[in-house]
Design a protein around this motif. Structure first.
Motif, PDB file in Angstrom:
ATOM      1  N   ILE A   1       4.019 -69.073 -45.042  1.00  0.00           N
ATOM      2  CA  ILE A   1       4.161 -67.780 -45.709  1.00  0.00           C
ATOM      3  C   ILE A   1       3.631 -67.930 -47.134  1.00  0.00           C
ATOM      4  N   VAL A   2       2.731 -67.027 -47.534  1.00  0.00           N
ATOM      5  CA  VAL A   2       2.181 -67.033 -48.889  1.00  0.00           C
ATOM      6  C   VAL A   2       2.537 -65.708 -49.556  1.00  0.00           C
ATOM      7  N   ARG A   3       3.316 -65.785 -50.638  1.00  0.00           N
ATOM      8  CA  ARG A   3       3.603 -64.578 -51.415  1.00  0.00           C
ATOM      9  C   ARG A   3       2.552 -64.452 -52.499  1.00  0.00           C
ATOM     10  N   GLN A   4       1.974 -63.265 -52.587  1.00  0.00           N
ATOM     11  CA  GLN A   4       0.885 -63.052 -53.533  1.00  0.00           C
ATOM     12  C   GLN A   4       1.137 -61.777 -54.328  1.00  0.00           C
ATOM     13  N   ARG A   5       1.035 -61.887 -55.641  1.00  0.00           N
ATOM     14  CA  ARG A   5       1.200 -60.700 -56.477  1.00  0.00           C
ATOM     15  C   ARG A   5      -0.110 -59.929 -56.516  1.00  0.00           C
ATOM     16  N   ILE A   6      -0.040 -58.638 -56.199  1.00  0.00           N
ATOM     17  CA  ILE A   6      -1.211 -57.762 -56.185  1.00  0.00           C
ATOM     18  C   ILE A   6      -1.023 -56.714 -57.284  1.00  0.00           C
ATOM     19  N   THR A   7      -1.906 -56.746 -58.267  1.00  0.00           N
ATOM     20  CA  THR A   7      -1.764 -55.840 -59.416  1.00  0.00           C
ATOM     21  C   THR A   7      -2.534 -54.537 -59.232  1.00  0.00           C
ATOM     22  N   GLU A   8      -3.250 -54.394 -58.122  1.00  0.00           N
ATOM     23  CA  GLU A   8      -4.076 -53.193 -57.921  1.00  0.00           C
ATOM     24  C   GLU A   8      -3.241 -51.914 -57.838  1.00  0.00           C
ATOM     25  N   LEU A   9      -1.970 -52.042 -57.462  1.00  0.00           N
ATOM     26  CA  LEU A   9      -1.113 -50.859 -57.350  1.00  0.00           C
ATOM     27  C   LEU A   9      -0.127 -50.787 -58.512  1.00  0.00           C
ATOM     28  N   ALA A  10      -0.556 -51.241 -59.671  1.00  0.00           N
ATOM     29  CA  ALA A  10       0.267 -51.144 -60.878  1.00  0.00           C
ATOM     30  C   ALA A  10       0.071 -49.779 -61.541  1.00  0.00           C
ATOM     31  N   ASN A  11       0.882 -49.535 -62.549  1.00  0.00           N
ATOM     32  CA  ASN A  11       0.774 -48.323 -63.368  1.00  0.00           C
ATOM     33  C   ASN A  11       1.028 -47.040 -62.582  1.00  0.00           C
ATOM     34  N   PHE A  12       1.981 -47.110 -61.658  1.00  0.00           N
ATOM     35  CA  PHE A  12       2.382 -45.905 -60.933  1.00  0.00           C
ATOM     36  C   PHE A  12       3.702 -45.344 -61.473  1.00  0.00           C
ATOM     37  N   GLN A  13       4.203 -45.898 -62.578  1.00  0.00           N
ATOM     38  CA  GLN A  13       5.499 -45.471 -63.087  1.00  0.00           C
ATOM     39  C   GLN A  13       5.523 -43.984 -63.437  1.00  0.00           C
ATOM     40  N   ASP A  14       4.382 -43.443 -63.885  1.00  0.00           N
ATOM     41  CA  ASP A  14       4.350 -42.041 -64.294  1.00  0.00           C
ATOM     42  C   ASP A  14       3.895 -41.110 -63.179  1.00  0.00           C
ATOM     43  N   LYS A  15       3.724 -41.647 -61.976  1.00  0.00           N
ATOM     44  CA  LYS A  15       3.251 -40.826 -60.853  1.00  0.00           C
ATOM     45  C   LYS A  15       4.417 -40.510 -59.915  1.00  0.00           C
ATOM     46  N   SER A  16       4.364 -39.346 -59.330  1.00  0.00           N
ATOM     47  CA  SER A  16       5.429 -38.930 -58.413  1.00  0.00           C
ATOM     48  C   SER A  16       5.166 -39.383 -56.990  1.00  0.00           C
ATOM     49  N   SER A  17       3.928 -39.816 -56.679  1.00  0.00           N
ATOM     50  CA  SER A  17       3.598 -40.218 -55.308  1.00  0.00           C
ATOM     51  C   SER A  17       2.298 -41.021 -55.321  1.00  0.00           C
ATOM     52  N   PHE A  18       2.000 -41.629 -54.171  1.00  0.00           N
ATOM     53  CA  PHE A  18       0.674 -42.206 -53.971  1.00  0.00           C
ATOM     54  C   PHE A  18       0.182 -41.784 -52.593  1.00  0.00           C
ATOM     55  N   LEU A  19      -1.127 -41.879 -52.387  1.00  0.00           N
ATOM     56  CA  LEU A  19      -1.761 -41.300 -51.207  1.00  0.00           C
ATOM     57  C   LEU A  19      -2.370 -42.405 -50.345  1.00  0.00           C
ATOM     58  N   VAL A  20      -1.990 -42.402 -49.074  1.00  0.00           N
ATOM     59  CA  VAL A  20      -2.538 -43.333 -48.096  1.00  0.00           C
ATOM     60  C   VAL A  20      -3.495 -42.566 -47.183  1.00  0.00           C
ATOM     61  N   ALA A  21      -4.700 -43.114 -46.999  1.00  0.00           N
ATOM     62  CA  ALA A  21      -5.692 -42.487 -46.123  1.00  0.00           C
ATOM     63  C   ALA A  21      -5.964 -43.402 -44.936  1.00  0.00           C
ATOM     64  N   MET A  22      -6.143 -42.799 -43.762  1.00  0.00           N
ATOM     65  CA  MET A  22      -6.494 -43.531 -42.540  1.00  0.00           C
ATOM     66  C   MET A  22      -7.776 -42.943 -41.988  1.00  0.00           C
ATOM     67  N   ALA A  23      -8.726 -43.806 -41.668  1.00  0.00           N
ATOM     68  CA  ALA A  23     -10.045 -43.333 -41.223  1.00  0.00           C
ATOM     69  C   ALA A  23     -10.448 -44.005 -39.907  1.00  0.00           C
ATOM     70  N   PRO A  24     -10.073 -43.430 -38.769  1.00  0.00           N
ATOM     71  CA  PRO A  24     -10.501 -43.966 -37.473  1.00  0.00           C
ATOM     72  C   PRO A  24     -11.946 -43.560 -37.182  1.00  0.00           C
ATOM     73  N   PHE A  25     -12.868 -44.115 -37.963  1.00  0.00           N
ATOM     74  CA  PHE A  25     -14.240 -43.626 -38.004  1.00  0.00           C
ATOM     75  C   PHE A  25     -15.124 -44.184 -36.895  1.00  0.00           C
ATOM     76  N   ALA A  26     -14.618 -45.111 -36.079  1.00  0.00           N
ATOM     77  CA  ALA A  26     -15.435 -45.712 -35.029  1.00  0.00           C
ATOM     78  C   ALA A  26     -14.519 -46.176 -33.905  1.00  0.00           C
ATOM     79  N   SER A  27     -15.128 -46.484 -32.766  1.00  0.00           N
ATOM     80  CA  SER A  27     -14.365 -46.960 -31.613  1.00  0.00           C
ATOM     81  C   SER A  27     -15.109 -48.110 -30.951  1.00  0.00           C
TER      82      SER A  27
END
Length: 439
Positions: free
Chosen positions: A156-182
């Motif tokens: 098990i490797v725990r890794q800190r990811i800073t890409e989702l920082a600075n959301f303290q002032d946001k009320s939500s975040f948006l997840v997108a899913m793209a089933p663009f191929a099969s």
């Protein structure tokens, strides 16, 4: 069956002592929860203050008594030691995200996991499904850290990811899913004369995109549409993002996204990644600049026995059974972010991998290639009840039925709002977004 005896550790080495104490508490968690419910909060506070001042001698004495019957006095003393150990660890975890406690007891390995943030459970209590008994008891005991048993040979490797920082002032975040191929967009290779797999299965591989230019156009359209929609996380399907498309995605992020980095994470599906004579089914997660944040190899084999599915991949073939002879992943990356813990199991790993369930996450981001998602729905409900988790599955499926192409599960009694966005290229289905509340 006799109760397994763990070796008595040195109380001065707090992590082995903590692990042993936590395991003992798990055996008596209901008794302890009942005791806590019957004890005045003032009395518990006084005992906690005593543990804070005298932890080491208290812990040493408690460890010597764990082989006895769990009296109320022993349960309470063990509990206040455990809470004090958590308190000390909390301060350290905030300073050192990447440190993971790991101890060996009786030839078994245990890894310490910090608490989940329960990101998807923001709101009124009456909006949520009930938590499982396990999580509810932890809540009653105010226990947040967990020691998870890791099978031999696994990591098990725990890794800190800073890409989702600075959301303290946001009320939500948006997840997108793209089933663009099969699967129809990909080359598939098999060797009918090489029936060397289990039960005479034939090994198969995905050989990459059939029409690279067309697939690059689709992917560019998806990335642009997700960026225009303000998506923060983009999830792509299993086995349709080959090496060339992955590089195209990296290049787009490094140029187009960097002018205003709205996309923070791209879970770039998965691909068959060749390494000499072996290959892995590997998911690559990219950051805002197209850099590789982590990679996750699939931990279970994919097999096909159904003739209709076989004919879809290999028209006219008389093969009876095929399998994906990948090297199975021995490592799970646990991505810790400011909005919660992320795990990226690939397809059946999400359903069949016990370790994924034990680890727990605030969000499961799952690339898939499956005929339907009914089993994924059942598992998402289990993960929601056990961990308060949100689950997102993006499926490589060209069906017009949206429920076969994507799954968005939040642990609410009402279904999440899934928006379907159009894109400039002819992609059916195009792009789906789901808003996750933070406040």
């Amino acid at each position: 069956m006799p109760r397994r005896q763990l070796p008595a550790p040195d109380a001065g080495d707090l992590q082995p002592s903590w692990c042993r104490l936590w395991l003992w508490i798990q055996e008596h968690r209901q008794l302890l929860a009942n005791l806590i419910g019957q004890t005045r909060s003032k009395d518990i506070t006084e005992k906690l203050e005593q543990a804070g001042a005298l932890l080491e001698p208290m812990l040493e004495q408690v460890l010597k008594e764990l082989s006895r019957s769990p009296s109320n006095d022993l349960l309470m003393r063990a509990y206040v030691c455990l809470v004090e150990l958590e308190h000390r660890a909390s301060n350290k975890v905030e300073r050192h995200w990447d440190e993971t406690g790991k101890v060996s007891l009786d030839d078994e390995t245990y890894v310490l996991l910090p608490p989940l943030r329960h990101t998807a459970r923001i709101g009124r209590n009456e909006e949520f499904f009930a938590l499982s008994d396990e999580l509810a008891i932890d809540g009653a005991l105010h226990l947040r850290f967990r020691w998870v048993n890791i099978p031999y040979g696994q990591r098990i490797v725990r890794q800190r990811i800073t890409e989702l920082a600075n959301f303290q002032d946001k009320s939500s975040f948006l997840v997108a899913m793209a089933p663009f191929a099969s699967h129809r967009d990909m080359h598939w290779a098999a060797s009918p004369d090489d029936a060397r797999g289990y039960d005479h299965r034939v090994p198969m591989r995905c050989g990459g995109s059939m029409d690279k230019a067309a697939m690059e156009g689709r992917l560019k359209s998806i990335l642009s549409t997700a960026w225009d929609a303000g998506a923060h996380v983009l999830l792509l399907p299993e086995l349709v993002v080959d090496d060339d498309l992955l590089q195209h995605c990296k290049d787009w992020l490094a140029t187009e996204n960097l002018r205003e980095p709205r996309l923070r994470l791209v879970v770039a599906g998965s691909r068959h990644c060749h390494e000499g004579d072996n290959f892995a089914n590997r998911c690559t997660v990219l950051g805002a600049a197209g850099d590789v944040l982590w990679e996750q190899d699939k931990r279970s084999h994919f097999v096909i026995d159904q003739q209709d599915a076989l004919q879809a991949l290999f028209p006219g073939s008389d093969m009876a059974k095929v399998f994906e002879p990948t090297s199975l992943g021995k490592t799970i990356t646990v991505a810790e972010t400011e909005i919660g813990r992320l795990l990226t199991p690939i397809c059946l790993d999400y359903i069949e991998g016990d370790l994924w369930t034990k680890l727990g996450a605030d969000m499961y981001l799952v690339p898939a290639m499956s005929g339907n998602l009914s089993r994924f729905v059942d598992q998402a409900k289990t993960m929601g009840g056990r961990h308060g988790a949100a689950s997102f599955v993006c499926n490589a499926q060209d069906s017009a039925a949206e429920e076969k192409c994507r799954l968005a599960y939040l642990p609410f009694k009402t279904r999440p709002v899934v928006r379907r966005l159009t894109s400039s290229s002819e992609i059916i289905p195009p792009l789906f977004t789901v808003e996750v509340r933070l406040k």
